[in-house]
Write a protein that holds these residues in place. Structure first.
Motif, mmCIF file in Angstrom:
data_model
loop_
_atom_site.group_PDB
_atom_site.id
_atom_site.type_symbol
_atom_site.label_atom_id
_atom_site.label_comp_id
_atom_site.label_asym_id
_atom_site.label_seq_id
_atom_site.Cartn_x
_atom_site.Cartn_y
_atom_site.Cartn_z
ATOM 1 N N ILE A 62 -21.450 -53.841 31.751
ATOM 2 C CA ILE A 62 -19.620 -54.700 31.766
ATOM 3 C C ILE A 62 -19.065 -53.636 31.594
ATOM 4 C CG2 ILE A 62 -18.962 -56.250 31.818
ATOM 5 C CD1 ILE A 62 -21.131 -58.048 32.064
ATOM 6 N N GLU A 63 -19.558 -52.903 30.337
ATOM 7 C CA GLU A 63 -18.483 -52.353 29.545
ATOM 8 C C GLU A 63 -18.372 -50.704 29.932
ATOM 9 O OE1 GLU A 63 -15.914 -52.975 27.486
ATOM 10 O OE2 GLU A 63 -16.300 -55.696 27.272
ATOM 11 N N ILE A 64 -19.317 -49.969 29.667
ATOM 12 C CA ILE A 64 -19.180 -49.049 30.553
ATOM 13 C C ILE A 64 -18.631 -49.166 31.931
ATOM 14 C CG2 ILE A 64 -20.378 -47.238 31.110
ATOM 15 C CD1 ILE A 64 -22.914 -47.751 28.515
ATOM 16 N N GLN A 65 -19.354 -50.210 32.647
ATOM 17 C CA GLN A 65 -18.508 -50.213 34.163
ATOM 18 C C GLN A 65 -17.221 -50.278 34.109
ATOM 19 O OE1 GLN A 65 -20.824 -53.225 36.065
ATOM 20 N NE2 GLN A 65 -21.055 -51.904 37.394
ATOM 21 N N ASN A 66 -16.318 -51.512 33.212
ATOM 22 C CA ASN A 66 -15.086 -51.674 32.689
ATOM 23 C C ASN A 66 -14.270 -50.206 32.685
ATOM 24 O OD1 ASN A 66 -13.049 -53.091 33.578
ATOM 25 N ND2 ASN A 66 -12.878 -53.544 31.002
ATOM 26 N N SER A 67 -14.860 -49.167 32.122
ATOM 27 C CA SER A 67 -13.618 -47.780 31.521
ATOM 28 C C SER A 67 -12.928 -47.358 32.003
ATOM 29 C CB SER A 67 -15.015 -47.370 30.772
ATOM 30 O OG SER A 67 -16.096 -46.477 31.870
ATOM 31 N N VAL A 68 -13.822 -46.893 33.701
ATOM 32 C CA VAL A 68 -12.854 -46.175 34.372
ATOM 33 C C VAL A 68 -11.865 -46.659 34.993
ATOM 34 C CG1 VAL A 68 -15.332 -45.292 35.439
ATOM 35 C CG2 VAL A 68 -14.263 -47.186 36.189
ATOM 36 N N HIS A 69 -12.515 -48.533 34.890
ATOM 37 C CA HIS A 69 -10.857 -49.537 35.318
ATOM 38 C C HIS A 69 -10.089 -49.085 34.201
ATOM 39 C CE1 HIS A 69 -12.697 -50.461 38.397
ATOM 40 N NE2 HIS A 69 -14.210 -50.366 37.948
ATOM 41 N N LEU A 70 -9.437 -48.620 32.979
ATOM 42 C CA LEU A 70 -9.560 -48.442 32.519
ATOM 43 C C LEU A 70 -7.831 -47.493 31.928
ATOM 44 C CD1 LEU A 70 -10.980 -50.076 29.282
ATOM 45 C CD2 LEU A 70 -9.640 -51.220 30.380
ATOM 46 N N CYS A 71 -8.133 -46.588 33.542
ATOM 47 C CA CYS A 71 -7.367 -45.380 32.908
ATOM 48 C C CYS A 71 -6.359 -45.526 34.494
ATOM 49 C CB CYS A 71 -7.747 -44.342 32.305
ATOM 50 S SG CYS A 71 -9.800 -44.021 33.306
ATOM 51 N N ARG A 83 -13.573 -57.464 35.969
ATOM 52 C CA ARG A 83 -12.538 -59.138 34.415
ATOM 53 C C ARG A 83 -12.990 -59.792 34.942
ATOM 54 N NH1 ARG A 83 -9.570 -54.481 35.703
ATOM 55 N NH2 ARG A 83 -8.293 -55.656 37.556
ATOM 56 N N LYS A 84 -13.418 -60.722 35.983
ATOM 57 C CA LYS A 84 -13.707 -62.047 36.206
ATOM 58 C C LYS A 84 -14.983 -62.845 35.314
ATOM 59 C CE LYS A 84 -14.125 -65.477 39.247
ATOM 60 N NZ LYS A 84 -15.170 -66.544 38.368
ATOM 61 N N GLU A 85 -15.770 -62.131 36.425
ATOM 62 C CA GLU A 85 -16.818 -61.214 35.112
ATOM 63 C C GLU A 85 -16.490 -62.080 33.469
ATOM 64 O OE1 GLU A 85 -21.334 -60.323 35.120
ATOM 65 O OE2 GLU A 85 -20.083 -59.106 36.348
ATOM 66 N N MET A 86 -16.045 -60.734 33.166
ATOM 67 C CA MET A 86 -15.855 -61.542 31.023
ATOM 68 C C MET A 86 -14.651 -62.384 30.585
ATOM 69 S SD MET A 86 -15.759 -57.279 30.091
ATOM 70 C CE MET A 86 -13.984 -56.381 31.383
ATOM 71 N N ARG A 87 -14.714 -62.843 31.667
ATOM 72 C CA ARG A 87 -13.744 -64.265 31.680
ATOM 73 C C ARG A 87 -14.653 -65.166 30.901
ATOM 74 N NH1 ARG A 87 -9.526 -62.528 34.618
ATOM 75 N NH2 ARG A 87 -10.096 -63.185 36.268
ATOM 76 N N CYS A 95 -11.464 -39.480 39.703
ATOM 77 C CA CYS A 95 -13.154 -40.120 40.073
ATOM 78 C C CYS A 95 -12.856 -41.008 41.384
ATOM 79 C CB CYS A 95 -13.351 -39.828 39.326
ATOM 80 S SG CYS A 95 -15.326 -40.496 39.661
ATOM 81 N N SER A 96 -13.002 -41.465 41.943
ATOM 82 C CA SER A 96 -12.253 -42.556 42.827
ATOM 83 C C SER A 96 -13.252 -43.570 42.006
ATOM 84 C CB SER A 96 -13.555 -42.470 43.734
ATOM 85 O OG SER A 96 -14.543 -42.640 44.737
ATOM 86 N N VAL A 97 -11.818 -44.610 42.203
ATOM 87 C CA VAL A 97 -12.985 -45.830 41.729
ATOM 88 C C VAL A 97 -12.074 -47.417 42.109
ATOM 89 C CG1 VAL A 97 -11.879 -47.775 39.249
ATOM 90 C CG2 VAL A 97 -11.952 -45.231 38.755
ATOM 91 N N ASP A 98 -13.239 -48.219 42.231
ATOM 92 C CA ASP A 98 -13.643 -49.587 43.541
ATOM 93 C C ASP A 98 -12.723 -50.485 42.809
ATOM 94 O OD1 ASP A 98 -13.456 -51.311 44.943
ATOM 95 O OD2 ASP A 98 -15.567 -51.465 44.902
ATOM 96 N N ARG A 99 -11.419 -50.423 42.918
ATOM 97 C CA ARG A 99 -10.407 -51.674 42.312
ATOM 98 C C ARG A 99 -11.063 -52.732 42.920
ATOM 99 N NH1 ARG A 99 -4.655 -51.394 44.188
ATOM 100 N NH2 ARG A 99 -3.845 -49.544 44.676
ATOM 101 N N ARG A 100 -12.039 -53.090 43.339
ATOM 102 C CA ARG A 100 -11.970 -54.172 43.896
ATOM 103 C C ARG A 100 -13.543 -54.953 42.305
ATOM 104 N NH1 ARG A 100 -13.556 -55.162 49.648
ATOM 105 N NH2 ARG A 100 -14.406 -52.720 48.845
ATOM 106 N N GLN A 101 -13.999 -53.444 42.156
ATOM 107 C CA GLN A 101 -14.401 -54.206 41.182
ATOM 108 C C GLN A 101 -14.773 -54.213 39.464
ATOM 109 O OE1 GLN A 101 -16.958 -50.891 39.298
ATOM 110 N NE2 GLN A 101 -18.728 -51.201 39.888
ATOM 111 N N GLY A 102 -13.510 -53.744 39.956
ATOM 112 C CA GLY A 102 -12.050 -53.858 38.291
ATOM 113 C C GLY A 102 -12.144 -55.521 38.823
ATOM 114 N N GLU A 103 -11.750 -55.421 39.137
ATOM 115 C CA GLU A 103 -11.422 -57.072 39.398
ATOM 116 C C GLU A 103 -12.147 -57.960 39.403
ATOM 117 O OE1 GLU A 103 -9.663 -58.040 43.269
ATOM 118 O OE2 GLU A 103 -8.381 -56.049 42.436
ATOM 119 N N PHE A 129 -21.150 -45.961 37.749
ATOM 120 C CA PHE A 129 -19.867 -45.546 38.018
ATOM 121 C C PHE A 129 -19.542 -45.816 39.154
ATOM 122 C CE2 PHE A 129 -20.180 -43.586 33.387
ATOM 123 C CZ PHE A 129 -19.418 -44.665 33.349
ATOM 124 N N ASN A 130 -20.936 -45.445 40.499
ATOM 125 C CA ASN A 130 -20.573 -45.562 41.602
ATOM 126 C C ASN A 130 -19.643 -44.431 42.120
ATOM 127 O OD1 ASN A 130 -21.549 -48.071 42.372
ATOM 128 N ND2 ASN A 130 -19.814 -49.775 41.872
#
Ligand SMILES: Nc1nc2c(ncn2[C@@H]2O[C@H](COP(=O)(O)OP(=O)(O)OP(=O)(O)O)[C@@H](O)[C@H]2O)c(=O)[nH]1
Ligand SMILES: [Mg+2]
Length: 422
Positions: free
Chosen positions: A93-102, A222-226, A211-219, A134-135
């Motif tokens: 989860i954390e590895i996937q989330n990395s691209v949403h932090l930038c 974040r929900k999964e982590m919460r 690199c393209s990032v799927d914003r919905r995946q980011g959301e 990373f899709n």
């Protein structure tokens, strides 16, 4: 047309001042050579990433470096040779989330590889599987960043590459983009400047596209982590209550046994003998540092805080083995462990390492090997979590809540678990 030219030149201006980098890579079994976090510190010219413990969470830091606004995201590493299913879900989860932090997405991934690291064939599949998190077409945005704590000439690096077919394959996937960073030489800023230039060349060659990032995946992440943190916190509270009640029951009269008998059971190399030594307060059992696995159940006695203590160590099973695949000799030894301390152990400590996921195959392996004993054994079993250095900033409850196999085991033990801190 005019508009396109305008946005292109604006994009170029933006990209010349902003660089967004994600550091990725595996982890070595001994955790010895520092990689990603140290490289991040060297690039940003400051100690902004904690190198004293394992990176368990993706973290973002930003600095101005050579007149560029540089953003670096550090990520948890995976075992270089293990399939992705063995990587704890929390790490995935954390590895996937990395691209949403930038946002809006990284310009480059730096695949950090210590120069001296031996990379067997299995690394290829593991790398491919982890990059799928990373899709995106990660390789076309990747530069291999070789690191070492000593200088390394171009010739040395080339010779190293020549002797490693796996390195050659990785470099081929990454368009032969590579850079060497001496992570013990902070004064050498030229090595960082050159790296930034290589990154800019890559950005230019990629048409200034990040690199393209799927914003919905980011959301979703974040929900999964919460949700996970919430569940972990609930379990923690429940366990605290349970422990408090137990203490009250003990204080409420029933005398403690003056002789405590414990048996250590678990998969291979999970730290059973090391845990036995911690409990005994001395090196009672041989630790497997160089292939010297425990082959027989062994008993050891001690007196700890005025109480007699007997601990039995046992051979482990290969973590994904069925019971049938485990040798008859090992099965007999595991089975006999509980008979070594008559009239029987007060508790069985089921040793579970936190460094790998307890996926369906591992769980089946635990269940089948525990079936060597009577079903009643579970009533006397508590989980002893080892490899706690893997936790970093995460809690054991977060690990449990992210891993169905762990949930099954912990629930079967009615929430009895402890963590061995090394
Ligand atoms: N990083 C880390 N390594 C550990 C920890 N505990 C044990 N080890 C290492 O893991 C290796 C195996 O430890 P052992 O205690 O021998 O494990 P075991 O389960 O008894 O191994 P087998 O008898 O071979 O099944 C050794 O190199 C230990 O130093 C821990 O908490 N963290
Ligand atoms: Mg052992």
């Amino acid at each position: 047309m005019a508009c396109l030219t305008c946005s292109s030149s604006q994009a170029q201006r933006n990209h010349s001042t902003q660089l967004r980098i994600v550091l990725i890579g595996g982890r070595e079994s001994n955790g010895g050579l520092k990689g990603k976090s140290s490289a991040g510190n060297i690039i940003l010219g400051q100690n902004v990433f904690d190198t004293s413990r394992r990176t368990a969470q993706s973290e973002v830091r930003q600095q101005e470096v050579f007149s560029r606004q540089v953003t670096v995201v550090d990520t948890p590493g995976w075992w270089w040779v293990y399939p992705r299913e063995d990587t704890p879900k929390l790490d995935q989860i954390e590895i996937q989330n990395s691209v949403h932090l930038c946002p809006p997405g990284p310009h480059v991934f730096l695949l950090v590889i210590p120069v001296g690291l031996y990379l067997p064939e299995l690394v290829k599949a593991s790398l491919k599987q982890h990059l799928e998190l990373f899709n995106a077409d990660v390789f076309s945005h990747t530069i291999v960043l070789f690191t070492a704590i000593d200088p390394c000439s171009d010739e040395e690096l080339e010779s190293r590459i020549r002797t490693s077919p796996v390195l050659q394959w990785i470099l081929q996937q990454c368009g032969n983009r590579k850079h060497f960073l001496n992570i013990s030489n902070r004064e050498d800023r030229d090595q960082v400047k050159k790296l930034l230039e290589k990154i800019e060349t890559l950005i230019t060659n990629n048409g200034f596209r990040h690199c393209s990032v799927d914003r919905r995946q980011g959301e979703t992440l974040r929900k999964e982590m919460r949700d996970l943190t919430e569940r972990a916190s609930k379990r923690f509270d429940q366990v605290q209550k349970q422990r408090k009640n137990l203490k009250l029951q003990i204080q409420g009269g029933r005398t403690q046994s003056q002789h405590l008998r414990l048996v250590l059971i678990g998969a291979e190399l999970e730290g059973k003998s090391s845990a036995g030594n911690t409990i005994m307060g001395r090196p009672a059992f041989c630790v497997n540092n160089s292939g010297s696995r425990t082959t027989h159940s062994e008993i050891s006695h001690s007196v700890v805080e005025g109480r007699r203590l007997t601990v039995v160590d046992s051979p482990g099973w290969f973590y994904i083995n069925t019971l049938q695949e485990t040798s008859e000799m090992d099965k007999l030894e595991i089975e006999s462990s509980v008979n070594l301390c008559p009239p029987g152990p007060h508790a069985v400590l089921l040793v579970v390492g936190l460094e790998t996921a307890t996926h369906a195959t591992c769980l089946r392996s635990v269940q089948e090997h525990m079936s060597l004993f009577r079903e009643e054994i579970w009533k006397h079993t508590l989980v002893l979590f080892t490899m706690s250095d893997w936790l970093g900033t995460k809690t054991v409850e977060e690990h449990i809540e992210s891993d169905e196999g762990l949930q099954w085991i912990v629930n079967k033990c009615e929430n009895r678990y402890v963590v061995r801190i090394r």
